[in-house]
Design a protein around this motif. Structure first.
Motif, PDB file in Angstrom:
ATOM      1  N   ASP A  14       0.842  -1.198   0.000  1.00  0.00           N
ATOM      2  CA  ASP A  14       0.000   0.000   0.000  1.00  0.00           C
ATOM      3  C   ASP A  14       0.872   1.242   0.000  1.00  0.00           C
ATOM      4  O   ASP A  14       1.805   1.362   0.805  1.00  0.00           O
ATOM      5  CB  ASP A  14      -0.911   0.036   1.225  1.00  0.00           C
ATOM      6  CG  ASP A  14      -1.674   1.346   1.326  1.00  0.00           C
ATOM      7  OD1 ASP A  14      -2.493   1.608   0.429  1.00  0.00           O
ATOM      8  OD2 ASP A  14      -1.424   2.117   2.276  1.00  0.00           O
ATOM      9  N   ASP A 250      -6.353   2.985  -1.072  1.00  0.00           N
ATOM     10  CA  ASP A 250      -5.909   2.516   0.236  1.00  0.00           C
ATOM     11  C   ASP A 250      -7.059   2.325   1.213  1.00  0.00           C
ATOM     12  O   ASP A 250      -7.087   1.363   1.980  1.00  0.00           O
ATOM     13  CB  ASP A 250      -4.859   3.465   0.815  1.00  0.00           C
ATOM     14  CG  ASP A 250      -5.289   4.929   0.832  1.00  0.00           C
ATOM     15  OD1 ASP A 250      -6.384   5.261   0.350  1.00  0.00           O
ATOM     16  OD2 ASP A 250      -4.488   5.759   1.324  1.00  0.00           O
ATOM     17  N   GLU A 254      -8.036  -0.981   3.202  1.00  0.00           N
ATOM     18  CA  GLU A 254      -8.013  -0.946   4.661  1.00  0.00           C
ATOM     19  C   GLU A 254      -9.301  -1.541   5.235  1.00  0.00           C
ATOM     20  O   GLU A 254      -9.276  -2.265   6.233  1.00  0.00           O
ATOM     21  CB  GLU A 254      -7.844   0.490   5.140  1.00  0.00           C
ATOM     22  CG  GLU A 254      -7.474   0.630   6.590  1.00  0.00           C
ATOM     23  CD  GLU A 254      -6.070   1.155   6.805  1.00  0.00           C
ATOM     24  OE1 GLU A 254      -5.458   0.797   7.822  1.00  0.00           O
ATOM     25  OE2 GLU A 254      -5.593   1.933   5.972  1.00  0.00           O
ATOM     26  N   SER A 257      -9.082  -5.158   5.119  1.00  0.00           N
ATOM     27  CA  SER A 257      -8.107  -5.684   6.074  1.00  0.00           C
ATOM     28  C   SER A 257      -8.704  -5.945   7.440  1.00  0.00           C
ATOM     29  O   SER A 257      -8.145  -6.718   8.229  1.00  0.00           O
ATOM     30  CB  SER A 257      -6.923  -4.714   6.195  1.00  0.00           C
ATOM     31  OG  SER A 257      -7.225  -3.614   7.034  1.00  0.00           O
ATOM     32  N   MET A 269     -11.289   4.887   8.941  1.00  0.00           N
ATOM     33  CA  MET A 269      -9.840   4.794   8.834  1.00  0.00           C
ATOM     34  C   MET A 269      -9.196   6.052   9.417  1.00  0.00           C
ATOM     35  O   MET A 269      -9.368   7.145   8.897  1.00  0.00           O
ATOM     36  CB  MET A 269      -9.424   4.636   7.370  1.00  0.00           C
ATOM     37  CG  MET A 269      -7.932   4.431   7.176  1.00  0.00           C
ATOM     38  SD  MET A 269      -7.458   4.322   5.426  1.00  0.00           S
ATOM     39  CE  MET A 269      -7.481   6.059   4.967  1.00  0.00           C
ATOM     40  N   GLY A 414      -6.267   1.931  11.303  1.00  0.00           N
ATOM     41  CA  GLY A 414      -5.342   3.009  10.961  1.00  0.00           C
ATOM     42  C   GLY A 414      -4.445   3.396  12.125  1.00  0.00           C
ATOM     43  O   GLY A 414      -4.634   2.971  13.272  1.00  0.00           O
ATOM     44  N   GLY A 442      -3.189  -2.823   8.370  1.00  0.00           N
ATOM     45  CA  GLY A 442      -3.531  -1.731   7.466  1.00  0.00           C
ATOM     46  C   GLY A 442      -3.860  -2.230   6.078  1.00  0.00           C
ATOM     47  O   GLY A 442      -4.092  -3.426   5.838  1.00  0.00           O
ATOM     48  N   ALA A 443      -3.863  -1.294   5.135  1.00  0.00           N
ATOM     49  CA  ALA A 443      -4.327  -1.583   3.778  1.00  0.00           C
ATOM     50  C   ALA A 443      -3.529  -2.691   3.102  1.00  0.00           C
ATOM     51  O   ALA A 443      -4.076  -3.462   2.315  1.00  0.00           O
ATOM     52  CB  ALA A 443      -4.272  -0.314   2.941  1.00  0.00           C
TER      53      ALA A 443
END
Length: 504
Positions: A14, A250, A254, A257, A269, A414, A442-443
């Motif tokens: 990412d 992203d 995210e 994820s 996020m 995040g 994260g992403a």
């Protein structure tokens, strides 16, 4: 004759606003290795926010892949790779696929307000909303394309492909120009959300005499865009022929994820900006937010975003704690802010330091700090920033509910979730329980999952196996009355100061 190695690993990369991150996982989501590369942004003039596609985006990807594949034999075990990146961005490429200028970033770049005004006047705001399921804002790429055509004619003359950050990374890996539907929807009004295709209905107002052939092919995020070319393999260490997913922005990666992929799931996020993605069964168009495609075929997302959140706390650290190590300064300020009462002893902040996206949608908005006295400290300022973002998140949640969107579950992810202080403040302000998965890489972790889908190594049902829930953050009822009072003041502060700020 030795057997071929099992392809039992996945890679996700990412490229974010201030750093890029890569992760190497097993097929069941276990993390094998990670690598992070920090970078910056370029602000050549106020309202213009850019990054170099090769020196930042692609260079970071190459560095990360070489590090993740450092152990001999690893590349042969990789079943697939996927990338996500900041978006929607605008990057013009020449006939050879080389960038003609730095990439123009997403909604934090507000250069195209004049083009937004012109398109609204020419086409009609109601017609644009009916066509695109959302209104033109600084998040839209169409006005930025028109800005490029009008303001940089020498670049426009050479441009043969108009792409975005994640799509450029896919191109460098595969040689294919392809863009996901989530990102493509932001190229409004060139995208038709009903047919999921590019449309020439309003194209002349954006592209002039150019045709839709300058846009990449549209596909879903979990589809296979192509495979790693020999040239990309030589640069990155990947095995030639490795499947590459279409990928996405992203924020959507995210959301994946942390398992926010079912109708009613809202991902919040906490990054340099704050982004919201709500998975829906059907669109709920509204000019305050963005209605876009999801990661998977047929999915719909309702998206929203604040411009300056994590970057606001970073600004405070950089300007008011510059004598300290950055990590130590953050730790100290979060600890001090947690000890202060709700309302930061009479301090209230509008976090509009880069204009504001949803639901205000005012690129000329600016930060406001109200109630300062000589007794206030940098810790008060830091707490006011955390609360200002919390009030902005509540404003966005109110907007989603006002338009009839069904928010059943909120999942937080995040950098801003670390330590819990900010999450607790937001839950107290919003009255909303926030789920926090045990693994919050994260992403890039969502990208690794997309890589597995594109390679045929995973199915969507495997997401439940990848994402394990952690303890939720629940609101403190004792703070509710005070935060309700402060939220009313917060909502009144923007209209009370808007004309002054615009004049400034």
């Amino acid at each position: 004759m030795s057997a071929e190695p099992a392809q039992d690993l996945l890679i996700g990369v990412d490229v974010g606003t201030y750093s890029s991150k890569g992760v190497l996982t097993t097929l069941d989501g276990q993390i094998v290795a990670q690598h992070v590369v920090p970078h910056g942004i370029s602000v050549p003039r106020h309202g213009h926010v850019e990054q170099d596609a090769d020196a930042v985006w692609w260079a970071d990807v190459v560095t990360i892949l070489l590090e993740l594949l450092r152990e001999p034999g690893t590349a042969e075990r990789v079943a697939g790779v996927a990338c996500s990146a900041i978006g929607p961005t605008l990057l013009p490429l020449n006939a050879g696929g080389r960038p003609l200028r730095p990439g123009i970033l997403y909604g934090v770049d507000t250069r195209a307000q004049a083009q937004i005004d012109a398109l609204n006047a020419e086409l009609g705001e109601a017609a644009i909303l009916a066509h695109s399921d959302m209104a033109l804002t600084s998040q839209a790429t169409g006005p930025k394309i028109r800005w490029l055509r009008e303001q940089e004619p020498e670049v426009w003359a050479q441009a043969r492909t108009l792409t975005s950050a994640g799509s450029y990374l896919v191109f460098r890996l595969t040689g294919e120009h392809v863009i996901d539907h989530h990102t493509g929807a932001h190229f409004m009004p060139l995208y038709d959300p009903r047919t999921r295709t590019w449309t020439d209905r309003f194209a002349a107002s954006v592209l002039g005499d150019r045709g839709l052939e300058v846009l990449p092919r549209l596909a879903w995020s979990d589809e296979r865009a192509g495979q790693v070319t020999a040239a990309a393999a030589a640069e990155t260490g990947l095995r030639p022929g490795t499947p590459v997913a279409v990928g996405t922005v992203d924020a959507l990666a995210e959301g994946l994820s942390v398992g926010a992929a079912r109708p009613g799931d809202l991902m919040v996020m906490y990054g340099s900006s704050t982004f919201f993605i709500l998975t829906q069964e059907r669109p709920t168009p509204d000019p305050r937010v963005w209605s876009v495609g999801g990661a998977f075929a047929g999915q719909v997302n309702l998206a929203a975003g604040m411009s300056t959140t994590g970057s606001l706390t970073r600004w405070i650290v950089d300007e008011f704690a510059r004598e300290q190590d950055t990590a130590a300064a953050y730790d100290e300020l979060f600890t001090q802010a947690a000890a202060l009462p709700p309302g930061a002893d009479g301090l209230l902040m509008l976090p509009y330091f880069s204009g504001e996206r949803t639901p205000v949608n005012d690129p000329r908005a600016r930060g406001v700090v109200a109630g300062l006295t000589l007794s206030h400290t940098r810790a008060h300022l830091f707490r006011a920033a955390l609360e200002g973002v919390g009030f902005g998140i509540r404003h966005n949640l109110d907007a989603l509910r006002d338009l009839g969107a069904d928010v059943r579950r909120v999942v937080a992810v995040g950098g801003g979730t670390k330590g819990g202080t900010w999450l607790q403040i937001v839950s107290d302000i919003t009255g909303q329980v926030q789920e926090l998965p045990r693994v919050t890489v994260g992403a890039s972790y969502g990208d690794a999952f997309l890589a597995g889908l594109a390679a045929g190594a995973l199915t969507r049902d495997d997401l439940d196996r990848w994402v394990q829930p952690g303890p939720p953050v629940t609101p403190d009822a004792a703070t509710r009355a005070e935060y309700d009072r402060l939220y009313g003041l917060y909502r009144a502060l923007y209209p009370a100061t808007r004309e002054i700020v615009h004049a400034l």
